[in-house]
Write an enzyme that holds these catalytic residues in place. Structure first.
Site, PDB file in Angstrom:
ATOM      1  N   PRO A   1       0.824  -1.219   0.000  1.00 47.13           N
ATOM      2  CA  PRO A   1       0.000   0.000   0.000  1.00 47.13           C
ATOM      3  C   PRO A   1       0.855   1.265   0.000  1.00 47.13           C
ATOM      4  O   PRO A   1       1.909   1.312   0.634  1.00 47.13           O
ATOM      5  CB  PRO A   1      -0.772  -0.111   1.319  1.00 47.13           C
TER       6      PRO A   1
ATOM      7  N   ARG B   1      -0.882   4.893  -1.159  1.00 44.11           N
ATOM      8  CA  ARG B   1      -1.872   5.941  -0.913  1.00 44.11           C
ATOM      9  C   ARG B   1      -2.606   5.758   0.419  1.00 44.11           C
ATOM     10  O   ARG B   1      -2.775   6.706   1.183  1.00 44.11           O
ATOM     11  CB  ARG B   1      -2.888   5.911  -2.060  1.00 44.11           C
TER      12      ARG B   1
ATOM     13  N   ARG C   1      -1.923  16.516  -9.403  1.00 39.98           N
ATOM     14  CA  ARG C   1      -2.953  15.494  -9.644  1.00 39.98           C
ATOM     15  C   ARG C   1      -4.213  16.045 -10.337  1.00 39.98           C
ATOM     16  O   ARG C   1      -4.727  15.397 -11.249  1.00 39.98           O
ATOM     17  CB  ARG C   1      -3.321  14.749  -8.354  1.00 39.98           C
TER      18      ARG C   1
ATOM     19  N   TYR D   1      -4.897  14.024 -13.587  1.00 40.57           N
ATOM     20  CA  TYR D   1      -5.950  12.980 -13.546  1.00 40.57           C
ATOM     21  C   TYR D   1      -7.359  13.539 -13.324  1.00 40.57           C
ATOM     22  O   TYR D   1      -8.266  12.769 -13.026  1.00 40.57           O
ATOM     23  CB  TYR D   1      -5.701  11.996 -12.393  1.00 40.57           C
TER      24      TYR D   1
ATOM     25  N   CYS E   1       1.749  29.619 -14.616  1.00 36.81           N
ATOM     26  CA  CYS E   1       1.370  30.251 -15.868  1.00 36.81           C
ATOM     27  C   CYS E   1       0.781  29.206 -16.806  1.00 36.81           C
ATOM     28  O   CYS E   1       1.418  28.793 -17.778  1.00 36.81           O
ATOM     29  CB  CYS E   1       2.605  30.904 -16.468  1.00 36.81           C
ATOM     30  N   GLU E   2      -0.388  28.741 -16.480  1.00 36.66           N
ATOM     31  CA  GLU E   2      -1.042  27.682 -17.251  1.00 36.66           C
ATOM     32  C   GLU E   2      -2.530  27.724 -16.895  1.00 36.66           C
ATOM     33  O   GLU E   2      -2.885  27.603 -15.714  1.00 36.66           O
ATOM     34  CB  GLU E   2      -0.411  26.329 -16.855  1.00 36.66           C
TER      35      GLU E   2
ATOM     36  N   TYR F   1       1.306  11.161  -3.465  1.00 33.93           N
ATOM     37  CA  TYR F   1       1.444  11.568  -4.861  1.00 33.93           C
ATOM     38  C   TYR F   1       1.291  13.078  -5.055  1.00 33.93           C
ATOM     39  O   TYR F   1       0.871  13.523  -6.123  1.00 33.93           O
ATOM     40  CB  TYR F   1       0.467  10.783  -5.754  1.00 33.93           C
TER      41      TYR F   1
HETATM   42  N1  LLP Z   1       2.961  -1.341  -5.997  1.00 32.33           N
HETATM   43  C1  LLP Z   1       3.204  -1.010  -7.281  1.00 32.33           C
HETATM   44  C2  LLP Z   1       3.987  -1.901  -8.098  1.00 32.33           C
HETATM   45  C3  LLP Z   1       2.711   0.189  -7.809  1.00 32.33           C
HETATM   46  O1  LLP Z   1       2.945   0.493  -9.057  1.00 32.33           O
HETATM   47  C4  LLP Z   1       1.968   1.057  -6.954  1.00 32.33           C
HETATM   48  C5  LLP Z   1       1.466   2.323  -7.467  1.00 32.33           C
HETATM   49  C6  LLP Z   1       1.748   0.671  -5.624  1.00 32.33           C
HETATM   50  C7  LLP Z   1       2.253  -0.538  -5.179  1.00 32.33           C
HETATM   51  C8  LLP Z   1       0.996   1.523  -4.660  1.00 32.33           C
HETATM   52  O2  LLP Z   1      -0.315   1.725  -5.028  1.00 32.33           O
HETATM   53  P1  LLP Z   1      -1.291   2.527  -4.038  1.00 32.33           P
HETATM   54  O3  LLP Z   1      -1.514   1.693  -2.793  1.00 32.33           O
HETATM   55  O4  LLP Z   1      -0.649   3.818  -3.726  1.00 32.33           O
HETATM   56  O5  LLP Z   1      -2.532   2.690  -4.828  1.00 32.33           O
HETATM   57  N2  LLP Z   1       0.356   8.915  -9.315  1.00 32.33           N
HETATM   58  C9  LLP Z   1      -0.934   8.253  -9.259  1.00 32.33           C
HETATM   59  C10 LLP Z   1      -0.815   6.906  -8.636  1.00 32.33           C
HETATM   60  C11 LLP Z   1       0.147   6.018  -9.355  1.00 32.33           C
HETATM   61  C12 LLP Z   1       0.289   4.693  -8.698  1.00 32.33           C
HETATM   62  C13 LLP Z   1       1.494   3.996  -9.213  1.00 32.33           C
HETATM   63  N3  LLP Z   1       1.734   2.737  -8.630  1.00 32.33           N
HETATM   64  C14 LLP Z   1      -1.921   9.143  -8.491  1.00 32.33           C
HETATM   65  O6  LLP Z   1      -1.539  10.241  -8.093  1.00 32.33           O
HETATM   66  O7  LLP Z   1      -3.069   8.777  -8.323  1.00 32.33           O
END
Ligand code: LLP
Length: 457
Positions: free
Chosen positions: A307, A309, A346, A350, A378-379, A407
C-alpha cells in the site's frame, strides 16, 4: 473545548484512516480555527510559511497498524506489509514505516537510498521498475536488495551484472494478471495491455530461462492491479491466479515462497468516495490466497502487500494562502492561491477531486460562495478546484486541502521555478520539520553558464 470534526461532520474512523477525508486528529480550537495533531494551522503557517505540507503522525501510524493487525487476524502464514514509497518518499517516511515493521518498495536509486538512509533494513526492501539502469541494478545487488524483474531486458541486464558478484541474488518476477478494475486509465496496471510486468503467457519460457542462470534465485511473484481502487472483487480473483503461477513455476524447479499482491486500496477524497476499509481489503486478499493454497494443497507463502496511498494520503494536508480574486461576471469567481500544479499535479493530470475548507472557518458557517480555486502557475489548466463552496473569505485567509499526503510531494515539480514547500510533522501539539522549504536560489544550484558566455557578458 476542542471539537473533533471530520469533514462535514462525518464520524472519524480511527481504525481505517482511508475511510475519512481528514486526518484522525482534526479538531477546531476555541478560536474556531482548524487544528491537526493538536497544532493550530494558522500558528504553523505563521512559523513555517505557506504553501505548507503537513503530515499527521497518528493517522500515519493508525494506517500502518490497521494493515499489520488485519494481516495478523486474517492470514495464518507469515506476512510483510511493504510501503510503496513512490506515494511519499523521504527519510522521515522511511523511518516511520520501518518503526511500524513495514518493508518498502522503491523504483529508483533515489528511493532506494532514501529508504536505506531512513533505516529500512535492506532485506525488507524490494526494487521495482520497468527500465532499471545498470547503475541502479548494481546498487541494489551491492546492498543485497531483492529485485523484482519486470521484463526480458531487465532479466538480461540483471543476469549479466550478477556475474560480477559472486553470490546468489534473490529475485521476484512481476506479471500482469489480466485483471481489469475501474480506476483512471493512467493508474491501471493489472490488465494485459500494460507497460509493467511479464505477460502471463510468457511465464513458462521465463521460468526456463531463469532456471538456467547462475546466480538468480526466483523466490517470489508480484502482481499489482492498479491504484485508487474501490472494488474488492479484483483481489478476490488474484489469489487463485497467483497460486496457479506458483504451481507452474514448480514444474521448472522454482520454489516460490513469497507472494506480493501489490497495493491499490483507494481513499476517500470527497463525500462521494466510499473505499473499503483496510481490514476488509486485507481480509479479501488473505482469504483469496488461503483458499487457493488450500485447494491446490500448497503451503502458505509469505504474503506481501504494497500500500502507498492508503498509508499516507489521508495523513497529509496542504495549506495555501489566498491571494487574488477575479470575478468573470455571470461565469465564475477565480480565487488564486500561492501554490498549485507544482505542489499538486494530480488535478491537472488525472482530473482528481479533493475536499477543502477555510482554516478560520472549517465548518463553512456563514454565507457561501462558489469559487474556482486557481494555482499561481502560468497555465490555464492550473486549477485545484473547478468549483469549491466556501464561506466568505478574503485575501490572506488560509485554505486547507485534505488527502494530499500521497502523490503530491512525490510528484511535485519546480514549474515556473517555484520552490517546493516545506513539510512538517505534527503530533500532540508539537510540529517538526521533515522537509526544508526550497528557496529560489536553491533552484539555481544546477544551472551552468559555459565559460565563453561569461566572457561575453
Ligand atoms: N505497488 C506497485 C507496483 C505500484 O505500481 C503502486 C502504485 C503501488 C504498489 C501503490 O499503489 P497505491 O496503494 O498507492 O494505490 N500517481 C498516481 C498513482 C500512481 C500509482 C502507481 N503505482 C496518483 O496520483 O493517483
Amino acid at each position: 473545548m476542542k471539537e473533533k470534526i471530520s469533514f462535514l461532520k462525518n464520524k472519524i474512523d480511527l481504525n481505517s484512516p482511508n475511510k475519512n477525508i481528514v486526518p484522525v486528529t482534526t479538531s477546531i480550537n476555541n478560536n474556531g480555527n482548524l487544528c491537526i495533531g493538536e497544532c493550530s494551522i494558522d500558528d504553523l503557517v505563521r512559523k513555517y510559511d505557506s504553501p505548507l505540507y503537513i503530515l499527521d503522525e497518528i493517522t500515519l501510524r493508525n494506517s500502518c497498524r490497521a494493515y499489520k493487525k488485519a494481516l495478523k487476524q486474517y492470514y495464518p502464514g507469515q506476512s510483510l506489509p511493504i510501503y510503496a514509497s513512490k506515494a511519499n518518499s523521504s527519510i522521515f517516511m522511511s523511518n516511520l514505516i520501518s518503526s511500524e515493521g513495514f518493508g518498502l518498495d522503491a523504483v529508483s536509486e533515489g528511493e532506494l537510498l532514501t529508504a536505506l538512509k531512513g533505516g529500512v533494513p535492506n532485506e525488507k526492501i524490494v526494487f521495482h521498475g520497468n527500465n532499471k539502469s545498470d547503475k541502479e541494478i548494481e546498487f541494489a545487488i551491492e546492498n543485497k536488495i531483492k529485485v523484482i524483474v519486470d521484463n526480458d531486458h531487465d532479466l538480461k541486464r540483471l543476469e549479466e551484472i550478477s556475474d560480477s558478484f559472486n553470490y546468489d541474488i534473490e529475485i521476484m518476477i512481476r506479471f500482469t494478471p489480466g485483471i481489469e478494475c475501474h480506476t483512471h486509465e493512467y493508474i491501471r496496471t493489472g490488465s494485459f495491455d500494460s507497460k509493467f510486468g511479464f505477460g502471463i503467457e510468457s511465464l513458462n519460457n521465463l521460468f526456463e530461462v531463469i532456471s538456467k542462470t547462475k546466480y538468480l534465485k526466483l523466490i517470489g511473484l508480484h502482481a499489482h492491479i492498479g491504484s485508487q481502487i474501490f472494488e474488492l472483487d479484483p483481489h478476490k480473483d488474484l489469489g487463485e491466479i497467483m497460486v496457479n503461477v506458483i504451481l507452474q513455476a514448480k514444474i521448472f524447479g522454482h520454489n516460490i515462497k513469497e507472494l506480493n499482491v501489490g497495493g491499490g486500496l483507494g481513499i476517500k477524497y470527497t463525500q462521494e468516495d466510499d473505499p473499503p476499509s483496510i481490514d476488509e481489503w486485507i481480509k479479501t486478499v488473505s482469504l483469496s490466497v488461503v483458499q487457493a493454497c488450500k485447494k491446490h494443497k500448497l503451503d502458505l507463502p509469505i504474503l506481501m502487500c504494497e500500500p502507498g496511498r492508503s498509508i499516507v494520503s489521508t495523513a497529509g494536508v496542504t495549506i495555501y494562502k489566498i491571494g487574488a480574486f477575479k470575478e468573470v461576471p455571470g461565469i465564475r469567481t477565480y480565487l488564486s492561491v500561492d501554490g498549485g500544479m507544482s505542489d499538486n499535479p494530480r488535478p491537472i493530470t488525472y482530473q482528481s477531486n479533493y475536499s477543502a475548507c477555510l482554516v478560520n472557518n472549517p465548518l463553512n458557517s456563514n454565507s457561501k460562495n462558489k469559487y474556482t480555486v486557481a494555482g499561481k502557475h502560468c497555465e490555464s489548466g492550473d486549477v485545484l478546484f473547478k468549483e469549491l463552496e466556501l464561506s466568505n473569505c478574503k485575501t490572506g485567509d488560509l485554505i486547507c486541502v485534505f488527502g494530499t499526503g500521497a502523490y503530491n510531494n512525490s510528484m511535485s515539480s519546480n514549474y515556473n521555478r517555484i520552490p517546493k514547500p516545506a513539510a512538517i510533522l505534527v503530533a500532540n501539539g508539537e510540529a517538526e520539520i521533515i522537509q526544508r522549504r526550497e528557496s529560489p536560489l536553491d533552484l539555481l544550484k544546477y544551472d551552468v553558464l559555459p565559460d565563453r558566455f561569461i566572457k561575453q557578458s
